[in-house]
Design a protein around this motif. Sequence first.
Motif, PDB file in Angstrom:
ATOM      1  N   LEU A 117       0.734  -1.184   0.006  1.00  0.00           N
ATOM      2  CA  LEU A 117       0.021  -0.060   0.084  1.00  0.00           C
ATOM      3  C   LEU A 117       0.822   1.217  -0.132  1.00  0.00           C
ATOM      4  N   CYS A 118       0.623   2.337  -1.045  1.00  0.00           N
ATOM      5  CA  CYS A 118       1.390   3.424  -0.816  1.00  0.00           C
ATOM      6  C   CYS A 118       2.840   3.187  -1.492  1.00  0.00           C
ATOM      7  N   ALA A 166      -5.293   3.794  -0.972  1.00  0.00           N
ATOM      8  CA  ALA A 166      -4.958   2.578  -0.229  1.00  0.00           C
ATOM      9  C   ALA A 166      -6.419   2.402   0.577  1.00  0.00           C
ATOM     10  N   SER A 182       3.492  -1.718   4.015  1.00  0.00           N
ATOM     11  CA  SER A 182       3.308  -0.051   3.850  1.00  0.00           C
ATOM     12  C   SER A 182       4.368   0.717   4.215  1.00  0.00           C
ATOM     13  N   PRO A 184       3.949   4.215   4.414  1.00  0.00           N
ATOM     14  CA  PRO A 184       2.957   5.579   4.073  1.00  0.00           C
ATOM     15  C   PRO A 184       3.737   6.783   4.645  1.00  0.00           C
ATOM     16  N   ILE A 221      -4.151   2.524   7.156  1.00  0.00           N
ATOM     17  CA  ILE A 221      -3.507   1.398   6.713  1.00  0.00           C
ATOM     18  C   ILE A 221      -4.038   0.079   7.645  1.00  0.00           C
ATOM     19  N   GLU A 222      -4.166   0.195   8.847  1.00  0.00           N
ATOM     20  CA  GLU A 222      -4.526  -0.643   9.847  1.00  0.00           C
ATOM     21  C   GLU A 222      -6.118  -1.234   9.452  1.00  0.00           C
ATOM     22  N   THR A 224      -7.421  -1.002   6.311  1.00  0.00           N
ATOM     23  CA  THR A 224      -7.455  -1.777   4.861  1.00  0.00           C
ATOM     24  C   THR A 224      -6.637  -3.044   5.238  1.00  0.00           C
ATOM     25  N   ALA A 225      -5.737  -3.002   6.165  1.00  0.00           N
ATOM     26  CA  ALA A 225      -5.024  -4.514   6.180  1.00  0.00           C
ATOM     27  C   ALA A 225      -5.909  -5.329   6.870  1.00  0.00           C
ATOM     28  N   VAL A 237       4.196  -1.984   8.927  1.00  0.00           N
ATOM     29  CA  VAL A 237       3.896  -0.591   8.472  1.00  0.00           C
ATOM     30  C   VAL A 237       5.152   0.232   9.156  1.00  0.00           C
TER      31      VAL A 237
END
Length: 277
Positions: A117-118, A166, A182, A184, A221-222, A224-225, A237
């Motif tokens: 991601l990113c 993302a 990621s 980010p 991100i948390e 999405t993951a 991350v």
Amino acid sequence: MNARSLLSDAEAQLAEAGVASPRVDAELLLSHVTGVPRSLLLVAARPNELQHRSFTELVEARARRVPLQHLTGSTAFRFVDLEVGPGVFIPRPETEVLAGWAVEQAVLVDEPVVVDLCTGSGAIALSIVQEVPGAVVHAVELDEPAFGWAQRNLAGTGVDLRLGDAADAFADLDGQVDVVVSNPPYIPLDAWESVAPEVRDHDPSLALWSGDDGLDAMRMIESTAWRLLKVGGAVGVEHADAQGESAPAVFAARWSDVRDQPDLAGRPRFVTARKPR
Ligand SMILES: C[S@@+](CC[C@H](N)C(=O)[O-])C[C@H]1O[C@@H](n2cnc3c(N)ncnc32)[C@H](O)[C@@H]1O
């Protein structure tokens, strides 16, 4: 002028401009211009007039704090070389450790599905697809200029690269991913003063800033993951060295094996966690 004198003049000019590694940068620029490996410059480089002029221009640009990698057009990351330039974040050595962690996680699985991601220049995705045989790698980038660089770096690799956010990327992969990785944006908005000119004036702002505490992207991100990972899947991350407690705290509520991991200099650098079984 011979290579020795060119290098010592350039080193003095770059030191005066506040460049952190003036000798190394001067050597890398002369190597770039002459095509002579850095370790052989003093014995083998005989710059002609055109090379001399190009070198002088590049040193002047570096003294204005244009990033070295924008001047040479590439950077090394783990076992790959990436094309970089204006419009994309330059991959950093500390992120190589995070990419290595993702490789270690992926090789534990047969034909692992990995999401970066990113992705920026595509550095992490490219490392994984090169280092993990059979890996199916997906990557997403929001910023169009950065996406263009990733397209060039990932062309022909089989990585599924997408332009998008993302936050809602890869709905088609929900619950099917083994590893999410990621790097980010993570700098707090008020940390502007502490950021080096090479970064603040040349890395894209979307790559740097992430809300008041620098953790807006980490929270995204948390989420999405959590959506993407299989039960038992792993997420890693990157974060700022000052976020060694606040970043893992983002994962405290619903993840297992939450750990913070150091970079090569021993500074807190990335959080890893597992989706509980
Ligand atoms: C710190 S850079 C890291 C790039 C690359 N992963 C690396 O390690 O070199 C962060 C990247 O995330 C991208 N980005 C920021 N917000 C995003 C979002 N919501 N969705 C996808 N990409 C995003 C930025 O454009 C930038 O390319």
